[in-house]
Enzyme design. Sequence first.
Site, PDB file in Angstrom:
ATOM      1  N   GLU A 108       0.766  -1.242   0.000  1.00 24.32           N
ATOM      2  CA  GLU A 108       0.000   0.000   0.000  1.00 24.32           C
ATOM      3  C   GLU A 108       0.802   1.300   0.000  1.00 24.32           C
ATOM      4  OE1 GLU A 108      -3.078  -0.186   3.015  1.00 24.32           O
ATOM      5  OE2 GLU A 108      -4.161  -1.705   1.886  1.00 24.32           O
ATOM      6  N   GLU A 130      -6.123  -7.860  -0.524  1.00 23.30           N
ATOM      7  CA  GLU A 130      -6.826  -7.632   0.739  1.00 23.30           C
ATOM      8  C   GLU A 130      -8.262  -7.283   0.410  1.00 23.30           C
ATOM      9  OE1 GLU A 130      -5.232  -4.659   3.406  1.00 23.30           O
ATOM     10  OE2 GLU A 130      -3.178  -5.373   3.191  1.00 23.30           O
TER      11      GLU A 130
HETATM   12  C1  LIG Z   1      -7.919  -2.469   6.809  1.00 27.09           C
HETATM   13  C2  LIG Z   1      -7.174  -2.928   7.984  1.00 27.09           C
HETATM   14  O1  LIG Z   1      -7.714  -3.589   8.841  1.00 27.09           O
HETATM   15  N1  LIG Z   1      -5.932  -2.581   8.054  1.00 27.09           N
HETATM   16  C3  LIG Z   1      -5.115  -2.940   9.180  1.00 27.09           C
HETATM   17  C4  LIG Z   1      -4.131  -3.892   8.707  1.00 27.09           C
HETATM   18  O2  LIG Z   1      -3.310  -4.299   9.726  1.00 27.09           O
HETATM   19  C5  LIG Z   1      -2.543  -3.276  10.244  1.00 27.09           C
HETATM   20  C6  LIG Z   1      -1.638  -3.897  11.227  1.00 27.09           C
HETATM   21  O3  LIG Z   1      -1.079  -4.991  10.672  1.00 27.09           O
HETATM   22  C7  LIG Z   1      -3.440  -2.223  10.839  1.00 27.09           C
HETATM   23  O4  LIG Z   1      -2.654  -1.165  11.295  1.00 27.09           O
HETATM   24  C8  LIG Z   1      -4.407  -1.751   9.778  1.00 27.09           C
HETATM   25  O5  LIG Z   1      -5.348  -0.891  10.334  1.00 27.09           O
END
Ligand SMILES: CC(=O)N[C@H]1CO[C@H](CO)[C@@H](O)[C@@H]1O
Length: 333
Positions: free
Chosen positions: A160, A268
């Site tokens: 991301e 995701e």
């Molecule tokens: C969309 C989501 O849940 N993102 C999370 C992904 O995981 C990280 C930690 O590994 C979180 O910080 C994010 O909020």
Amino acid sequence: MHLGSLILVASTAVLAVAAPSAVKKRGPKNFEWFGVNESGAEFGNTAIPGQLNKDYTFPPTSTIDTLVGQGLNMFRVPILMERIIPTSMTGTTNMTYQTPMVSYINYITSKGAYAIVDPHNFGRYYGNVITDYTGFQAFWKTLATIFKDNANVVFDCNNEPHDMGSASVPNLMQACINGVRAAGATSQYIFVEGTSYSGAWTWVSAGNTNLANLTDPQNKIIYEMHQYLDSDGSGTSTNCVSATIGSERLAAATAWLKANNKKGIIGEFAGGANTQCNSAVTDMLTYMTKNTDVWMGALWWGGGPWWGTYIYNMEPPSGVSYTSTLPLMLAIA
Ligand SMILES: CC(=O)N[C@H]1CO[C@H](CO)[C@@H](O)[C@@H]1O
Ligand SMILES: *[C@@H]1O[C@H](CO)[C@@H](O)[C@H](O)[C@H]1NC(C)=O
Ligand SMILES: *[C@@H]1O[C@H](CO)[C@@H](O)[C@H](O)[C@H]1NC(C)=O
């Protein structure tokens, strides 16, 4: 369970005695890949390097056994760049992190599944946007060398990227590809991501179309996009916008993949454990199975042992998404 699986299970039982190495993975029926993100090793990112099993952890292998048994065949494993190569991107790996990481990744691939090595860094190293592409290429050469002989490992260049301008992202991704191949890792897939958190719904509008020009001598680039189904697409709400929001949000990216003759994966996605989201998830996956010429599969966010009451918890035996959403997804995937 569909007929193909039954036959495979039966023949597996026979083969298991004579030749365990000939046992085939079951895998999803419509997608090439279907699986889950397995979180833990990226946790505690304010504690660098942090301590194993206090600030971060590698998820239990029993979960892999359970999910592979249900037909999942791909697991994305978020790690932190600062933990695996701590001093600088051109530095060496730290064995305190490398040893449990390698044993976890190798466990997944020993089950016939694919393991995605995912530096969960948002295009940043120690919080700074990566602009040293030579350094980033060196980082990837070092990391990919560890797994260069394991064809079931997938290299996910970076999780991301965002707020760094779309123009710089192709440089970052191309440096990753060059580093991986320079390591002698020639059999593996490479997942590339785009800016704006690699959102599928904003893939075209955010300018990620400039990633069409990436080159790989092995021609094994997969475009990884993310897609949540809540109103702002952030994956922070249990609500889904509508029952058809998934297919709507994937339409432009699907057209782009087709027009450019590329392959994609939703790396995701998630929706809350409720009727509207169950419909939305069903709609999105069904849409993707109708477009498997470009969509290789999908990975739920998220699994891992430390999610607790998280709204999308896919961890067996009692994660809310594991009990309520996985069964309906298995019927489609
Ligand atoms: C969309 C989501 O849940 N993102 C999370 C992904 O995981 C990280 C930690 O590994 C979180 O910080 C994010 O909020
Ligand atoms: C590796 O990281 C650990 C902390 O996780 C640290 O204690 C150790 O000194 C590091 N090893 C090297 C060789 O830098
Ligand atoms: C890809 O490269 C070609 C030739 O270098 C160029 O004409 C084209 O505009 C590029 N496409 C994108 C999407 O950047």
